[in-house]
Design an enzyme around this catalytic site. Structure first.
Site, mmCIF file in Angstrom:
data_model
loop_
_atom_site.group_PDB
_atom_site.id
_atom_site.type_symbol
_atom_site.label_atom_id
_atom_site.label_comp_id
_atom_site.label_asym_id
_atom_site.label_seq_id
_atom_site.Cartn_x
_atom_site.Cartn_y
_atom_site.Cartn_z
ATOM 1 N N GLU A 53 0.837 -1.205 0.000
ATOM 2 C CA GLU A 53 0.000 0.000 0.000
ATOM 3 C C GLU A 53 0.870 1.253 0.000
ATOM 4 O O GLU A 53 1.853 1.327 0.729
ATOM 5 C CB GLU A 53 -0.891 -0.023 1.251
ATOM 6 C CG GLU A 53 -2.262 0.537 1.013
ATOM 7 C CD GLU A 53 -3.075 -0.305 0.028
ATOM 8 O OE1 GLU A 53 -3.248 0.159 -1.116
ATOM 9 O OE2 GLU A 53 -3.519 -1.400 0.403
ATOM 10 N N SER A 151 -11.872 0.235 -6.150
ATOM 11 C CA SER A 151 -11.596 0.664 -7.506
ATOM 12 C C SER A 151 -12.784 0.561 -8.467
ATOM 13 O O SER A 151 -12.671 0.032 -9.567
ATOM 14 C CB SER A 151 -10.394 -0.108 -8.052
ATOM 15 O OG SER A 151 -9.700 0.755 -8.877
ATOM 16 N N ASP A 197 -4.629 -0.162 -10.305
ATOM 17 C CA ASP A 197 -6.056 -0.463 -10.398
ATOM 18 C C ASP A 197 -6.431 -0.877 -11.817
ATOM 19 O O ASP A 197 -7.173 -1.837 -12.036
ATOM 20 C CB ASP A 197 -6.896 0.760 -10.005
ATOM 21 C CG ASP A 197 -6.620 1.200 -8.579
ATOM 22 O OD1 ASP A 197 -5.891 0.490 -7.866
ATOM 23 O OD2 ASP A 197 -7.143 2.263 -8.188
HETATM 24 P P1 ADP Z 1 -13.068 3.835 -5.843
HETATM 25 O O1 ADP Z 1 -12.395 3.733 -7.165
HETATM 26 O O2 ADP Z 1 -12.239 3.352 -4.727
HETATM 27 O O3 ADP Z 1 -14.423 3.207 -5.829
HETATM 28 P P2 ADP Z 1 -12.981 6.605 -6.509
HETATM 29 O O4 ADP Z 1 -13.276 7.838 -5.744
HETATM 30 O O5 ADP Z 1 -11.671 6.472 -7.171
HETATM 31 O O6 ADP Z 1 -13.281 5.373 -5.540
HETATM 32 O O7 ADP Z 1 -14.064 6.437 -7.654
HETATM 33 C C1 ADP Z 1 -15.431 6.543 -7.363
HETATM 34 C C2 ADP Z 1 -16.087 7.418 -8.403
HETATM 35 O O8 ADP Z 1 -16.105 6.756 -9.686
HETATM 36 C C3 ADP Z 1 -17.547 7.692 -8.101
HETATM 37 O O9 ADP Z 1 -17.694 8.779 -7.215
HETATM 38 C C4 ADP Z 1 -18.075 8.016 -9.492
HETATM 39 O O10 ADP Z 1 -17.731 9.330 -9.867
HETATM 40 C C5 ADP Z 1 -17.284 7.060 -10.380
HETATM 41 N N1 ADP Z 1 -18.024 5.813 -10.593
HETATM 42 C C6 ADP Z 1 -17.632 4.570 -10.275
HETATM 43 N N2 ADP Z 1 -18.576 3.643 -10.632
HETATM 44 C C7 ADP Z 1 -19.590 4.341 -11.185
HETATM 45 C C8 ADP Z 1 -20.861 3.978 -11.729
HETATM 46 N N3 ADP Z 1 -21.283 2.726 -11.754
HETATM 47 N N4 ADP Z 1 -21.636 4.987 -12.214
HETATM 48 C C9 ADP Z 1 -21.222 6.257 -12.183
HETATM 49 N N5 ADP Z 1 -20.038 6.655 -11.675
HETATM 50 C C10 ADP Z 1 -19.237 5.723 -11.169
HETATM 51 MG MG MG Z 2 -10.624 4.769 -7.736
#
Ligand code: ADP
Ligand code: MG
Length: 414
Positions: A53, A151, A197
């Site tokens: 990490e 991710s 990722d």
């Molecule tokens: P992680 O990748 O750990 O889940 P991040 O902050 O990097 O967290 O990414 C999350 C963001 O990605 C959400 O806030 C959104 O903007 C976008 N996202 C991810 N999956 C979707 C989805 N299914 N529909 C719309 N936006 C999404």
């Molecule tokens: Mg992310």
């Protein structure tokens, strides 16, 4: 251990299983919105990092595993050219219940709504490489929790890229595809992430985890699938607001440590170098450096132990990793610590081999190695103790290593 390319191990774009609930949800939402069936269904998994990490941006080692939670992108050509709006990609997200219209006749730029920037950036990446997407109707459904450190963003990017490969008749080199997606995240979402990722989502393999050398972008499959041991992922459902600022600060502190040690990145430093440089280091910078160099060593060790199925040794390294992230790198939080503490209290006798926070920190998830026959009891105890000690509600699931991005033929999914 030697590193080999996984490029030739990426399976062909075809489904070998029945439709999952997420695939069905994507298809149903697509039919509902656009009144037709999708031509393409692309799937890309989220990932959990077993160990390694805050090493990626230091040119170090990470050990992620693609998880059995996918973002699904359903799409079809939109050949309705009668309207005044010109070529465009119409996208709907079922998770956010929001739609957006992305015009293709001008260069796409980041904008509102921000979730669509992940899609805009990937479309732009194809355009930049001379693969112009046609007008498309698109629905996104995802089983990767948004913002939970598993991710969902890379899953969304990679699923979009996989769909665009089909829609433009292109097959990108897997690393190039991961880089295109990372560029979308850097330039359109404004997140300066490493390549882990995206590589994990593209190259995920049901046989095991991926040891990634982040400096040379070399990926090695570490097979470990064992029915007696399960990977349990617990989501604190917490995201502390200081995460973003702290991430940039940690990056800067690591760059400063490398500068003071006279190495290009902390990848090239050893624990001894950090110890010997005690006098010249600011104590905070020194602790940051100590985390990175020891974490790199732990990650390489963990990969060896994992492959040898010495899960007890992997588990011990996971606990050490957590302590280092908590005390030296200072990116944990009380909720993550409670989960790792309770896992330790359950211990080997109760079926827990190891646990640590995973992802950037300040919330998100923990990952634990648990004996399969005890996994239900362990999850129950973690959930009840978490509630009792923090007042918050835990969500959890078990995942084996999962297949990377692929197309699913819509007929398979009907
Ligand atoms: P992680 O990748 O750990 O889940 P991040 O902050 O990097 O967290 O990414 C999350 C963001 O990605 C959400 O806030 C959104 O903007 C976008 N996202 C991810 N999956 C979707 C989805 N299914 N529909 C719309 N936006 C999404
Ligand atoms: Mg992310």
């Amino acid at each position: 251990m030697s590193f080999v390319s996984l490029a030739d191990q990426v399976r062909p774009s075809a489904s070998d299983g029945g439709p999952t609930p997420t695939v069905r949800a994507a298809q149903a939402a697509f039919a509902d919105r656009f009144g037709k069936a999708p031509q393409w269904l692309a799937a890309a998994p989220g990932r959990v990092n077993l160990i390694g990490e805050h090493t990626d941006y230091n040119g170090g080692f990470v050990l992620p595993m693609a998880i059995d939670r996918y973002a699904i992108v359903a799409a079809a050509i939109n050949d309705d050219t009668r309207g005044p709006s010109g070529p465009r990609v119409r996208v709907h997200s079922t998770a956010l219940e929001t739609s957006v219209d992305l015009p293709l006749d001008a260069a796409l730029a980041p904008g509102e709504p921000t979730w669509a920037n992940y899609v805009r950036g990937v479309v732009r990446g194809f355009q930049r490489r001379g693969f112009d997407p046609p007008s498309l109707d698109v629905v996104i459904a995802s089983a990767v929790p948004l913002g939970g450190g598993l991710s969902s963003s890379a899953a969304l990017e990679v699923a979009t890229a996989t769909m665009l490969e089909a829609a433009t008749g292109t097959t990108l080199d897997p690393r190039e595809k991961a880089r295109l997606c990372r560029q979308a995240e850097h330039e359109f979402a404004g997140v300066p992430c490493g390549l882990m990722d995206q590589l994990a989502s593209v190259l995920g393999d049901e046989a095991g985890a991926l040891l990634i050398d982040c400096q040379f972008e070399i990926v090695r499959l570490v097979p470990f699938a064992d029915p007696n041991v399960s990977v349990l992922i617990c989501n604190t459902n917490i995201k502390h607001a200081l995460a973003d600022g702290a991430y940039s600060r940690r990056r800067a502190e690591c760059a400063e440590a490398a500068r003071q040690l006279g190495v290009p990145t902390l990848r090239d430093a050893t624990p001894e170098m950090v110890d010997e440089a005690r006098g010249i280091f600011d104590p905070v910078v020194r602790r940051r450096a100590r985390h990175v160099v020891t974490e790199n060593a732990r990650t390489l060790d963990a990969a060896l132990h994992l492959e040898a199925r010495d899960f007890a040794s992997v588990g011990a390294l996971m606990y050490e990793s957590h302590r280092s992230l908590r005390d030296d790198f200072e990116v944990s939080c009380p909720e993550l610590d409670v989960l790792v503490d309770v896992a330790g209290e359950i211990g080997d006798a109760g079926g827990v081999l190891g646990a640590r926070m995973t992802g950037g920190g300040f919330g998100g998830c923990t990952v634990s190695l648990v004996r399969t026959r005890r996994v239900a009891a362990v999850a129950e105890r973690l959930a009840s103790e978490y509630k009792r000690r923090t007042g918050c509600t835990l969500t959890h699931f078990v995942s084996g290593p999962a297949r990377g991005a692929h197309l699913i033929t819509p007929t398979d999914a009907s």
